[in-house]
Structures are given as C-alpha cells and as structure tokens.
Design a protein around this motif. Structure first.
Motif, mmCIF file in Angstrom:
data_model
loop_
_atom_site.group_PDB
_atom_site.id
_atom_site.type_symbol
_atom_site.label_atom_id
_atom_site.label_comp_id
_atom_site.label_asym_id
_atom_site.label_seq_id
_atom_site.Cartn_x
_atom_site.Cartn_y
_atom_site.Cartn_z
ATOM 1 N N GLU A 126 43.153 35.045 36.067
ATOM 2 C CA GLU A 126 42.329 36.018 35.434
ATOM 3 C C GLU A 126 42.957 36.362 34.257
ATOM 4 O OE1 GLU A 126 39.418 38.786 34.841
ATOM 5 O OE2 GLU A 126 40.213 37.841 36.366
ATOM 6 N N THR A 127 44.500 36.056 34.276
ATOM 7 C CA THR A 127 45.193 36.164 32.610
ATOM 8 C C THR A 127 44.248 34.940 31.732
ATOM 9 O OG1 THR A 127 47.295 36.449 33.040
ATOM 10 C CG2 THR A 127 46.732 35.497 30.647
ATOM 11 N N ALA A 128 44.550 33.747 32.596
ATOM 12 C CA ALA A 128 43.659 32.267 32.231
ATOM 13 C C ALA A 128 41.995 32.733 32.147
ATOM 14 C CB ALA A 128 42.888 30.975 33.195
ATOM 15 N N ASN A 129 41.371 32.711 32.775
ATOM 16 C CA ASN A 129 39.635 33.524 32.376
ATOM 17 C C ASN A 129 39.901 34.626 30.837
ATOM 18 O OD1 ASN A 129 37.975 32.346 33.994
ATOM 19 N ND2 ASN A 129 38.342 33.730 35.783
ATOM 20 N N ILE A 130 40.631 35.447 31.074
ATOM 21 C CA ILE A 130 40.594 36.519 29.022
ATOM 22 C C ILE A 130 40.568 35.414 28.209
ATOM 23 C CG2 ILE A 130 42.335 37.966 28.882
ATOM 24 C CD1 ILE A 130 41.849 39.971 31.657
ATOM 25 N N LEU A 131 41.759 34.444 28.351
ATOM 26 C CA LEU A 131 42.186 34.011 27.120
ATOM 27 C C LEU A 131 40.721 32.630 26.856
ATOM 28 C CD1 LEU A 131 45.968 32.960 28.146
ATOM 29 C CD2 LEU A 131 44.691 34.764 26.264
ATOM 30 N N PHE A 132 39.964 32.491 27.792
ATOM 31 C CA PHE A 132 39.382 31.839 27.676
ATOM 32 C C PHE A 132 38.010 31.941 27.328
ATOM 33 C CE2 PHE A 132 34.994 28.879 28.633
ATOM 34 C CZ PHE A 132 35.727 28.146 28.820
ATOM 35 N N GLU A 133 37.745 33.737 27.705
ATOM 36 C CA GLU A 133 36.531 34.030 27.095
ATOM 37 C C GLU A 133 37.147 34.573 26.212
ATOM 38 O OE1 GLU A 133 35.974 36.881 30.553
ATOM 39 O OE2 GLU A 133 35.076 34.973 32.093
ATOM 40 N N GLN A 134 38.087 35.375 25.359
ATOM 41 C CA GLN A 134 38.594 35.691 23.808
ATOM 42 C C GLN A 134 37.792 34.718 23.432
ATOM 43 O OE1 GLN A 134 41.854 36.909 24.497
ATOM 44 N NE2 GLN A 134 41.853 39.565 24.811
ATOM 45 N N ALA A 135 38.510 33.812 23.610
ATOM 46 C CA ALA A 135 39.073 32.424 21.934
ATOM 47 C C ALA A 135 36.891 31.650 22.739
ATOM 48 C CB ALA A 135 38.863 31.347 22.782
ATOM 49 N N GLU A 136 36.569 31.571 23.898
ATOM 50 C CA GLU A 136 34.935 31.387 23.827
ATOM 51 C C GLU A 136 34.242 32.751 22.917
ATOM 52 O OE1 GLU A 136 32.271 29.715 27.164
ATOM 53 O OE2 GLU A 136 32.846 31.586 27.686
ATOM 54 N N LYS A 137 34.206 33.842 22.884
ATOM 55 C CA LYS A 137 33.511 35.017 21.997
ATOM 56 C C LYS A 137 34.060 34.629 20.349
ATOM 57 C CE LYS A 137 33.077 38.365 25.400
ATOM 58 N NZ LYS A 137 33.999 39.366 26.578
ATOM 59 N N GLY A 138 35.366 34.123 20.429
ATOM 60 C CA GLY A 138 35.730 34.182 19.002
ATOM 61 C C GLY A 138 35.015 33.630 18.217
ATOM 62 N N LEU A 139 34.937 31.902 18.467
ATOM 63 C CA LEU A 139 33.807 30.668 18.089
ATOM 64 C C LEU A 139 32.614 31.390 18.247
ATOM 65 C CD1 LEU A 139 35.743 27.578 20.105
ATOM 66 C CD2 LEU A 139 35.734 28.502 18.114
ATOM 67 N N GLU A 155 47.893 26.933 28.242
ATOM 68 C CA GLU A 155 47.896 26.294 28.484
ATOM 69 C C GLU A 155 49.428 26.169 29.081
ATOM 70 O OE1 GLU A 155 49.593 23.367 24.921
ATOM 71 O OE2 GLU A 155 46.628 23.046 25.062
ATOM 72 N N GLU A 156 50.085 26.932 29.157
ATOM 73 C CA GLU A 156 51.513 28.046 29.733
ATOM 74 C C GLU A 156 50.851 28.483 30.419
ATOM 75 O OE1 GLU A 156 53.252 30.433 26.432
ATOM 76 O OE2 GLU A 156 53.851 29.257 25.465
ATOM 77 N N THR A 157 49.915 29.413 30.483
ATOM 78 C CA THR A 157 49.190 29.690 31.903
ATOM 79 C C THR A 157 48.732 28.520 33.145
ATOM 80 O OG1 THR A 157 48.206 31.813 30.376
ATOM 81 C CG2 THR A 157 47.415 31.253 33.219
ATOM 82 N N LEU A 158 48.893 27.991 32.762
ATOM 83 C CA LEU A 158 47.842 26.801 33.659
ATOM 84 C C LEU A 158 48.865 25.479 34.305
ATOM 85 C CD1 LEU A 158 45.103 24.532 32.107
ATOM 86 C CD2 LEU A 158 44.691 25.957 33.765
ATOM 87 N N ILE A 159 50.431 26.056 33.504
ATOM 88 C CA ILE A 159 51.856 25.060 33.885
ATOM 89 C C ILE A 159 52.495 26.198 34.731
ATOM 90 C CG2 ILE A 159 53.790 24.904 33.640
ATOM 91 C CD1 ILE A 159 52.646 23.901 30.309
ATOM 92 N N GLU A 160 52.102 27.299 34.453
ATOM 93 C CA GLU A 160 53.103 28.651 35.554
ATOM 94 C C GLU A 160 51.219 28.204 37.455
ATOM 95 O OE1 GLU A 160 53.961 32.954 35.922
ATOM 96 O OE2 GLU A 160 53.535 32.201 34.085
ATOM 97 N N LEU A 161 50.141 28.495 36.428
ATOM 98 C CA LEU A 161 49.113 28.666 37.375
ATOM 99 C C LEU A 161 49.773 26.797 38.143
ATOM 100 C CD1 LEU A 161 47.059 29.653 39.111
ATOM 101 C CD2 LEU A 161 45.148 28.467 37.085
ATOM 102 N N SER A 162 49.440 26.375 37.876
ATOM 103 C CA SER A 162 49.914 24.681 38.679
ATOM 104 C C SER A 162 51.358 24.346 39.383
ATOM 105 C CB SER A 162 50.111 23.658 37.985
ATOM 106 O OG SER A 162 48.825 23.825 37.541
ATOM 107 N N SER A 178 41.831 28.155 41.845
ATOM 108 C CA SER A 178 39.919 27.258 41.357
ATOM 109 C C SER A 178 39.965 28.033 39.455
ATOM 110 C CB SER A 178 39.510 28.563 42.406
ATOM 111 O OG SER A 178 39.274 29.825 41.885
ATOM 112 N N PHE A 179 40.349 27.311 39.068
ATOM 113 C CA PHE A 179 40.434 27.417 37.907
ATOM 114 C C PHE A 179 39.852 26.284 37.041
ATOM 115 C CE2 PHE A 179 41.158 28.472 33.074
ATOM 116 C CZ PHE A 179 40.292 29.715 33.611
ATOM 117 N N ASP A 180 38.981 25.375 36.281
ATOM 118 C CA ASP A 180 38.538 24.108 36.096
ATOM 119 C C ASP A 180 38.092 24.053 34.543
ATOM 120 O OD1 ASP A 180 35.929 25.410 36.643
ATOM 121 O OD2 ASP A 180 35.737 23.571 38.061
ATOM 122 N N ARG A 181 38.311 25.345 33.688
ATOM 123 C CA ARG A 181 37.031 25.794 32.696
ATOM 124 C C ARG A 181 38.339 24.390 31.325
ATOM 125 N NH1 ARG A 181 36.336 31.584 31.722
ATOM 126 N NH2 ARG A 181 34.091 31.934 32.238
#
Length: 185
Positions: A126-139, A155-162, A178-181
């Motif tokens: 969920e954290t990774a999704n939020i960060l992705f969506e915030q960056a996408e909307k910002g761009l 990136e820190e979230t992906l490390i912790e997730l993995s 299930s995160f592959d963005r």
C-alpha cells in the motif's frame, strides 16, 4: 558438570506445551532474568536469520527484476531490522533461578510471526502504491519534485517488501509481493 546444575527443561531445550512445530524457542542463562531473556531472544533471532540466509539470492533477483539493482548489504540490513522487529512478539514461557543463575525460555508463535509478516507485506504494498501514485500525479501536473521526493522512499519500500517476502518464503510461505510498477519508467 555445569549442565547438571541447570534445570532439566533448560538442558533438554523443551518446555511442556511449546513444540518446535508451533514455536520458535530460545533459551538463555544470565546473572539476571533480564540478561537471560535477552540471550533467549538472541537465540530466536539467530534461528530466523539462519532460516532466511538461503533466501538472500532470490531476494536480490527479485529486487533487480524491478529495474533497480540494490546492494546485498541494503537487503541484509533490511532483513536484520525485520528480524529484530519480529522477535518483539516473543514471550517468556518459563523462568527459573537456581544456584545464583537465572534461566529463561522465550517462545515466538510461528503462526503469529507469519501473520505479522503477511500484514507487513500488505502495508508495504500500500505504501509503494501511494508513493507511485503521488509521483505519477505530480509528473502529470508538471511537478518533477514529487518524483524526486518519492523515489528514495519507494526504493526503500521495495527493499523492505522483498526482504519481508523472503523471510516468509524461508518459513514455507511462498508469498510474492504483487507489486510490479516501474517507478523510473
């Protein structure tokens, strides 16, 4: 000779009602109950660490697959943090004082440990999704600073997730995030 002075349960590494099928068990001896509990918790942490050491290579591959190569020291550090956090759920199941020494047995329910790791994966996704969506909307709105601000956290979230998924796999729970963005894309 020393073992003869220890309580029987301590020497056998068993406590009635707590099997190694359902619990990670740790046993410690010290000059205080606090010291013996700490040593018992360290024993649990080392069991978890040995369980996950074989998973490190697959964790590295998993992170590299997300278009970012992360160093194994970052992954190991994240795993160590996860292990240290997870033993906080360990409870004292038996204590005894004998001949000026203090003995403790600590147990961590495997099902509770696995459930907490699964919940952590959901939280991190969920954290990774939020960060992705915030960056996408910002761009989309011409705000490149949103991407820059969120990239390191992502990136820190992906490390912790993995690393969390790797810990679960090592305990026989093959869960894959299930995160592959592709954040950089």
């Amino acid at each position: 000779l020393t073992a003869q002075n220890n309580p029987n349960w301590f020497n056998t590494g068993t406590v009635e009602g707590y099997t190694s099928n359902n619990y990670l068990l740790g046993f410690g001896i010290g000059t205080t109950f606090g010291e013996s509990m700490s040593k018992a918790q360290e024993q649990i942490a080392s069991q978890i660490s040995s369980e996950i050491s074989s998973q490190l290579n697959s964790i590295e591959r998993e992170i590299t697959a997300n278009n970012k190569s992360i160093g194994s020291s970052d992954i190991q550090q994240s795993i160590q943090v996860k292990v240290n956090q997870s033993i906080s759920g360990a409870t004292v199941i038996k204590q005894e004082s004998k001949n000026g020494k203090f003995y403790s047995a600590v147990g961590l329910s495997k099902s509770l440990f696995i459930s907490s790791m699964k919940f952590k994966i959901l939280e991190l996704e969920e954290t990774a999704n939020i960060l992705f969506e915030q960056a996408e909307k910002g761009l989309m709105n011409g705000r490149f600073d949103y991407y820059v601000a969120n990239r390191d956290k992502y990136e820190e979230t992906l490390i912790e997730l993995s690393s969390t998924a790797g810990i679960l796999r090592s305990f026989g729970n093959p869960i894959s995030p299930s995160f592959d963005r592709n954040f950089n894309g």
